[in-house]
Enzyme design. Structure first.
Site, PDB file in Angstrom:
ATOM      1  N   ASP A 110       0.804  -1.220   0.000  1.00  0.00           N
ATOM      2  CA  ASP A 110       0.000   0.000   0.000  1.00  0.00           C
ATOM      3  C   ASP A 110       0.835   1.267   0.000  1.00  0.00           C
ATOM      4  O   ASP A 110       0.346   2.346  -0.323  1.00  0.00           O
ATOM      5  CB  ASP A 110      -0.862   0.042   1.275  1.00  0.00           C
ATOM      6  CG  ASP A 110      -2.144  -0.761   1.134  1.00  0.00           C
ATOM      7  OD1 ASP A 110      -2.614  -0.920   0.003  1.00  0.00           O
ATOM      8  OD2 ASP A 110      -2.668  -1.209   2.170  1.00  0.00           O
TER       9      ASP A 110
HETATM   10  C1  GLC Z   1      -0.922   2.390   5.735  1.00  0.00           C
HETATM   11  C2  GLC Z   1      -0.141   1.230   6.317  1.00  0.00           C
HETATM   12  C3  GLC Z   1      -0.407  -0.018   5.556  1.00  0.00           C
HETATM   13  C4  GLC Z   1      -1.885  -0.234   5.456  1.00  0.00           C
HETATM   14  C5  GLC Z   1      -2.606   1.000   4.924  1.00  0.00           C
HETATM   15  C6  GLC Z   1      -4.096   0.779   4.986  1.00  0.00           C
HETATM   16  O1  GLC Z   1      -0.511   2.645   4.459  1.00  0.00           O
HETATM   17  O2  GLC Z   1       1.232   1.468   6.293  1.00  0.00           O
HETATM   18  O3  GLC Z   1       0.213  -1.108   6.209  1.00  0.00           O
HETATM   19  O4  GLC Z   1      -2.119  -1.278   4.585  1.00  0.00           O
HETATM   20  O5  GLC Z   1      -2.275   2.105   5.692  1.00  0.00           O
HETATM   21  O6  GLC Z   1      -4.833   1.784   4.408  1.00  0.00           O
HETATM   22  C1  GLC Z   2      -1.699  -4.010   5.259  1.00  0.00           C
HETATM   23  C2  GLC Z   2      -2.901  -4.088   4.358  1.00  0.00           C
HETATM   24  C3  GLC Z   2      -2.637  -4.958   3.153  1.00  0.00           C
HETATM   25  C4  GLC Z   2      -1.368  -4.542   2.480  1.00  0.00           C
HETATM   26  C5  GLC Z   2      -0.212  -4.512   3.457  1.00  0.00           C
HETATM   27  C6  GLC Z   2       1.050  -3.990   2.853  1.00  0.00           C
HETATM   28  O1  GLC Z   2      -1.501  -5.236   5.900  1.00  0.00           O
HETATM   29  O2  GLC Z   2      -4.027  -4.558   5.047  1.00  0.00           O
HETATM   30  O3  GLC Z   2      -3.713  -4.870   2.251  1.00  0.00           O
HETATM   31  O4  GLC Z   2      -1.123  -5.420   1.439  1.00  0.00           O
HETATM   32  O5  GLC Z   2      -0.535  -3.697   4.554  1.00  0.00           O
HETATM   33  O6  GLC Z   2       0.992  -2.628   2.612  1.00  0.00           O
END
Ligand code: GLC
Ligand code: GLC
Length: 814
Positions: free
Chosen positions: A487
């Site tokens: 993300d």
């Molecule tokens: C932030 C976190 C990530 C998560 C995302 C959810 O980017 O670092 O881990 O998946 O928020 O929206």
């Molecule tokens: C969080 C989110 C997942 C994402 C991950 C890496 O665990 O829930 O959707 O892939 O972060 O950013």
């Protein structure tokens, strides 16, 4: 350092001191009514949706961290002293404190001044309520006169509104009290047809429903005025903060015990039967009263608790293993499976780190969660798949999440994550491999929940794949969109404004930034869809998808290989991300794991080289970090990943979710020793002895462990709700132990460490119980099978004759 111990026989973790480094929590409920409970009785409850239907209030990021929950107070009438057997909120120096977190229940108690108080909290199967079963025992030599006070704080349903809209909410709270039962009915007069109730099995000495009357002005839960005085105020809430509290007086002779049951429940009424009398504004309590009467009877409470135990026995019996490694056994047989149930139910919505208002059910997350859940309750996996697919966009793309109560997709946490749709193929295939139920492919499912747009699920899968093919970049690698699995790798974002969300802010259209990771995922998904098509006689599709997979493989080999590892991406300027050409972020875990899992480079040594690079550059004793070197400054062209201090989260943290990708990759390369070694580095039970470093629960996985660049290397965060649960379960059971459902049947292909002489397992699969014995006879990984004593070719178990209940399998590793 340890704060407790595993009781494997009872499937419990026993916390033996209340001051754990962080609250160590458990979940109550596994159907529609849910609660989160900490080892000192903190937490809250909700019905289906932690945001829209919150039953009790909880204040996140509080000081102390965990304050507010399901507190019971005992008060000694003679001395006037009062305390809480769950330690919080009064924090008395109690003796014999213990918290037993079990499968769907938690028991917390201690002894203070010779009075033992112990409460078992659980949600009966099939009910929308929770039970607090309190046992008070007098261990003194003299009789004791005590008052028992219960307490909860109601949430005014919408948890987000509840914590922000005070100008309205301080005026709306309403309750009724009848026969000692407290009914919370805020907004029931108008548009809601649900209410909550809080009941007690005993005759009451008093009650309270107004927080201020119970606590007293300027006081907290550690020192409620009513408990101090020993007399309930019988307050009725008008606005402000409705709570529920009962007072019960008991006398106990030496050695005597007494049980008291509290019932906190949720009730819906048909719209035309909301009130009784019908022309009044009084809640129709008839249905609630029936349930309350049932659980005021201790025998029914005991029966419900036994039924819960049976449910879990059965659910976990789908796979039980006995290996030479204690941590493997414990996690596979009990806790990892249990955590997979929680992640299936909650996705990433409600834990002590997910506030219940932030995220609904994620599209990619929920599909991956099926990898660890499907074998437990396949029918619910099926339903989830259809719900998810119904939110898919006509383009083949996906809403990033949906709210479980409405089942409608939304863009609240962003959109345009180009990996999203591909996970649907993996989710569906996981379900069919487990059940053999290909009929799901013909289910008519709408797009964007739009009536009239229904198409067979298979069509959805085809569009998922096509979505990637429609979005290829300059190297013919998939365009990344807002981000892929990571993300925080936001290559089209360019955010320079404080407070702007990397997930939702306007992006560049992004015709340049490409993801090697999605390239790998595409190869995997295309081959999976090709397998499906082949099994179900769509030969043309099979050919096409295999061809697309091959073509993408070639593209990855050509443009996604850096010499010693797979490149991670190309940025908006067409420059490599995750390459030796970069100053920071030279190598990333995701593309190594995903490309090898997709089978890229296994034959020509690329995969082995990539794994070697992971070992030398990314692996630490606490797990494998996400990237190296960590980003030490903000890179506007990379986005959120570089917003985290080095060593945390996606910036070189040990993101436990993708460690199992490497574990699986190692088994594919035939390295059982390395695979189990990585597995044990992040296995929570194996980390139990370093509780003061790890700090999170030793019975469930966290999302992240601080990486080697962090000052707190080894410290875990975000326990419970993470894709880590499903992926680790999948890696250990299907790849290391090698008990792997396929479209054609159960495959037995273990890649275990060389020192293991074998293991046994019982696996229920498509109606048959397989009793599996694996023995090592040689040093390699090839397997020969006998089935009920007869040699069987290959490594996929033949489908047994109809009517067969049990099959004995012997697998010899040569
Ligand atoms: C932030 C976190 C990530 C998560 C995302 C959810 O980017 O670092 O881990 O998946 O928020 O929206
Ligand atoms: C969080 C989110 C997942 C994402 C991950 C890496 O665990 O829930 O959707 O892939 O972060 O950013």
């Amino acid at each position: 350092m340890r704060y407790g111990k595993f009781d494997d026989k009872r499937k419990e973790y026993v916390i033996t001191r209340p001051d754990t480094p962080l609250p160590w929590i458990n979940y109550l409920g596994c159907e529609a009514y849910f609660g989160i409970i900490s080892n000192t009785a903190g937490g809250y409850s909700f019905y289906k949706d932690a945001r829209l239907r919150r039953i009790t209030r909880y204040r996140y990021n509080n000081a102390p961290f965990d304050m507010g929950g399901r507190y019971i107070y005992l008060r000694d009438a003679a001395s006037g002293e009062f305390w809480s057997p769950s330690w919080m909120p009064t924090r008395h120096a109690a003796e014999r404190y213990s918290c037993r977190h079990g499968m769907g229940y938690t028991t917390i108690g201690s002894t203070y001044n010779g009075i033992e108080g112990r409460t078992r909290y659980f949600v009966p199967m099939g009910e929308n309520l929770e039970i607090w079963q309190l046992t008070v025992t007098n261990r003194r030599k003299k009789p004791a006169k005590l008052s028992v006070f219960s307490s909860i704080e109601f949430c005014l349903w919408d948890a987000w509104d509840d914590q922000t809209n005070f100008q309205r909410n301080f005026s709306t709270g309403q309750v009724e009290v009848e026969d000692g039962v407290i009914y919370h009915k805020t907004e029931y007069r108008e548009r809601r047809d649900h209410f909550a109730y809080f009941a007690c099995s005993e005759k009451l000495a008093g009650f309270d429903t107004q927080r201020d009357a119970f606590l007293g002005a300027y006081r907290g839960w550690d020192n409620p005025a009513v408990v101090e005085s020993g007399r309930s105020a019988n307050s009725i809430a008008h606005g402000w903060a409705p709570i529920g509290s009962h007072q019960v007086k008991i006398s106990l002779t030496p050695g005597e015990s007494k049980q008291i049951v509290f019932i906190l429940g949720y009730q819906e009424n048909p719209k035309d039967q909301k009130f009784l009398p019908a022309d009044s504004q009084t809640v129709n309590k008839q249905n609630a009263k029936t349930v309350i009467a049932k659980y005021r009877d201790l025998q029914n409470v005991e029966a419900a608790f036994r039924a819960l135990g049976q449910y879990w026995e059965e659910t976990l019996s789908v796979l039980q293993v006995d290996t030479p490694d204690l941590h493997t056994n414990r996690m596979v047989n009990i806790w990892n499976a249990y955590q997979c149930m929680a992640t299936f139910n909650m996705s990433r919505s409600a834990s002590f780190y997910e506030s219940g208002v932030g995220r609904g059910l994620g599209f990619r997350d929920s599909n991956q969660d099926l990898l660890g859940f499907v074998q437990m309750v396949p029918s619910r996996a099926r339903e989830r798949i259809l719900d998810l697919a119904a939110t898919q966009l006509k383009s083949g793309g996906a809403f990033h999440q949906y709210q479980p109560l409405t089942k409608r997709g939304n863009n609240d946490v962003g959109s345009g994550f180009n990996d999203d749709p591909l996970w649907l193929i993996l989710g569906v295939n996981t379900y069919i491999k487990e059940t053999g139920d290909a009929s799901i492919l013909n289910e008519k499912v709408p797009y964007e929940n739009e009536p009239g747009s229904e198409k067979p699920l298979y069509d959805h899968l085809q569009r998922s794949l096509q979505y990637t093919l429609d979005r290829l970049g300059p190297h013919k690698l998939p365009l990344i969109g807002r981000a892929d699995w990571n993300d925080c790798l936001n290559l089209n974002c360019f955010s320079d404004t404080p407070g702007q969300s990397f997930q939702t802010t306007t992006n560049k259209e992004g015709k340049t930034a490409e993801s090697v990771f999605i390239g790998g995922l595409f190869v995997l998904a295309a081959n999976e869809l090709a397998d499906l098509a082949e099994t179900f006689d769509r030969r043309g599709d099979t050919k096409r998808y295999r061809w697309e997979a091959e073509r993408m493989k070639e593209t990855v080999r050509k443009h996604g290989w850096d010499g010693e590892w797979f490149v991670r991406a190309y940025d908006d300027f067409g420059r490599k991300v995750g390459s030796k050409e970069c100053k920071e972020g030279q190598i990333f875990i995701e593309s190594q794991g995903m490309c090898v899992m997709a089978g890229i480079g296994l034959k020509d040594g690329m995969a082995q080289k990539a794994l070697e690079s992971v070992k030398t550059r990314l692996a630490t004793r606490h797990g494998i970090v996400l990237n190296q070197p960590a980003f030490t400054r903000y890179y506007i062209e990379y986005g959120e990943i570089s917003s985290y201090p080095p060593g945390y989260k996606e910036n070189a943290g040990i993101f436990c979710h993708n460690n199992p990708w490497i574990i699986i990759a190692e088994t594919m390369a035939g390295n059982g020793d390395q695979a189990l070694d990585y597995y044990l580095r992040i296995n929570p039970s194996a980390r139990e002895g370093i509780g003061e470093v790890h700090r999170c629960e030793p019975y469930v996985y966290p999302q992240m462990i601080a990486g080697r660049d962090a000052p707190t290397h080894g410290e875990a965060k975000n326990s419970w709700l993470t894709g880590t649960a499903a992926w680790n379960f999948y890696a250990i059971t299907q790849f290391i132990l090698g008990i792997r459902p396929t479209l054609k049947g159960l495959r037995i292909a273990p890649v275990i460490p060389s020192r293991w002489t074998g293991f046994t397992a019982v696996r229920k699969y498509r109606g048959v119980t397989y009793r599996i014995t694996v023995k090592r006879s040689g040093k390699g990984n090839s397997v020969s099978l006998t089935v009920d004593g007869k040699a069987a070719p290959g490594d996929v178990l033949p489908l047994p004759a109809p009517g067969t209940d049990e099959v004995a399998v012997e697998a010899t590793i040569n």
